[in-house]
Design a protein around this motif. Structure first.
Motif, PDB file in Angstrom:
ATOM      1  N   LEU A 116      -1.992   5.725   4.557  1.00  0.00           N
ATOM      2  CA  LEU A 116      -0.977   5.373   3.653  1.00  0.00           C
ATOM      3  C   LEU A 116      -0.123   4.321   3.859  1.00  0.00           C
ATOM      4  N   SER A 120       4.121   3.063   0.046  1.00  0.00           N
ATOM      5  CA  SER A 120       3.350   3.741  -1.088  1.00  0.00           C
ATOM      6  C   SER A 120       4.003   4.612  -1.891  1.00  0.00           C
ATOM      7  N   PHE A 122       2.494   6.831  -3.849  1.00  0.00           N
ATOM      8  CA  PHE A 122       1.620   7.755  -4.071  1.00  0.00           C
ATOM      9  C   PHE A 122       1.724   9.156  -3.383  1.00  0.00           C
ATOM     10  N   LEU A 147      -1.303   1.241  -2.248  1.00  0.00           N
ATOM     11  CA  LEU A 147      -1.580   2.983  -1.699  1.00  0.00           C
ATOM     12  C   LEU A 147      -1.691   2.828  -0.398  1.00  0.00           C
ATOM     13  N   SER A 159       0.057   0.842  -7.368  1.00  0.00           N
ATOM     14  CA  SER A 159       0.790   1.481  -8.527  1.00  0.00           C
ATOM     15  C   SER A 159       1.714   0.325  -9.085  1.00  0.00           C
ATOM     16  N   LEU A 168      -7.351   2.021  -8.279  1.00  0.00           N
ATOM     17  CA  LEU A 168      -8.093   2.756  -7.108  1.00  0.00           C
ATOM     18  C   LEU A 168      -9.116   2.139  -6.675  1.00  0.00           C
TER      19      LEU A 168
END
Length: 228
Positions: A116, A120, A122, A147, A159, A168
């Protein structure tokens, strides 16, 4: 919520995403663009998912669906509804945001570790394993957050506009059945240091079980953006 899913081939379906939507009480409609179905009107759904599809050099030159899909993606980016792209879908979103899409140095298939990114957004572990199947990659769009990356592909997702738009490269939606379908019907990615054998991809079914909660968390975070 009712979601629209755009599919680009008979062997690149929604896999676990369809099961998750059903389990959460969301309805969905799949539009098979490769069969000549027209894409939906954005206003007729609550969110849009662009599924995986052909690599850059394998889209028929006379196909009408890429132009229609691009127009729908641009409408979604300019709107307020959640937008998610997987593989091909992530490349199309990145491209619409002005990022470069190109062949990667190495193709990547099977199970690989993602670290990661420090910034990030996420809701995922700092290091996790994910299923891969790609040759092409994308750069990070302007104003997007990454990400993270694998050893072969440093940009595994992004994102944009908070959590409303996600792209993704990896395939957290993969299941044993969807991977078998890909292996049996899709063209080989060739040879290389990051391409696993069929046996290695399917040797441990627990890998799919460990990946499933990661998709669940991500989808919950993504659709949650529609309620803010």
């Amino acid at each position: 919520m009712h979601l629209h899913l755009l599919q680009h081939g008979p062997h690149r379906g929604p896999a676990r995403i369809a099961d998750w939507l059903d389990s959460m009480g969301h309805s969905h409609t799949i539009f098979h663009l490769h069969e000549g179905e027209l894409p939906p009107r954005l206003a007729d759904g609550d969110a849009l998912i662009i599924l995986d599809g052909p690599e850059e050099g394998r889209i028929p030159a006379n196909a009408a669906w890429p132009r229609r899909e691009r127009k729908l993606i641009e409408q979604a980016l300019n709107g307020r509804k959640p937008l998610l792209g997987l593989g091909h879908g992530a490349r199309r979103i990145a491209e619409a945001l002005g990022a470069m899409v190109s062949p990667g140095t190495h193709a990547e298939s099977g199970w690989h570790t993602i670290d990661l990114a420090p910034d990030s957004p996420f809701d995922l572990p700092e290091r996790f394993e994910a299923f891969m199947w790609h040759r092409d990659i994308f750069a990070l769009p302007d104003d997007a957050l990454p990400l993270g990356g694998s050893e072969a592909s440093p940009m595994q997702g992004f994102s944009w506009d908070g959590h409303r738009v996600l792209g993704l490269l990896c395939h957290l939606e993969a299941t044993p059945a969807s991977v078998l379908d890909m292996l049996d019907h899709l063209p080989s990615l060739g040879t290389g240091p990051y391409l696993q054998t069929r046996q290695a991809m399917l040797a441990d079914a627990r890998r799919f079980d460990r990946q499933a909660p990661l998709l669940d968390r991500l989808l919950s975070q993504w659709l949650g953006s529609a309620r803010r």
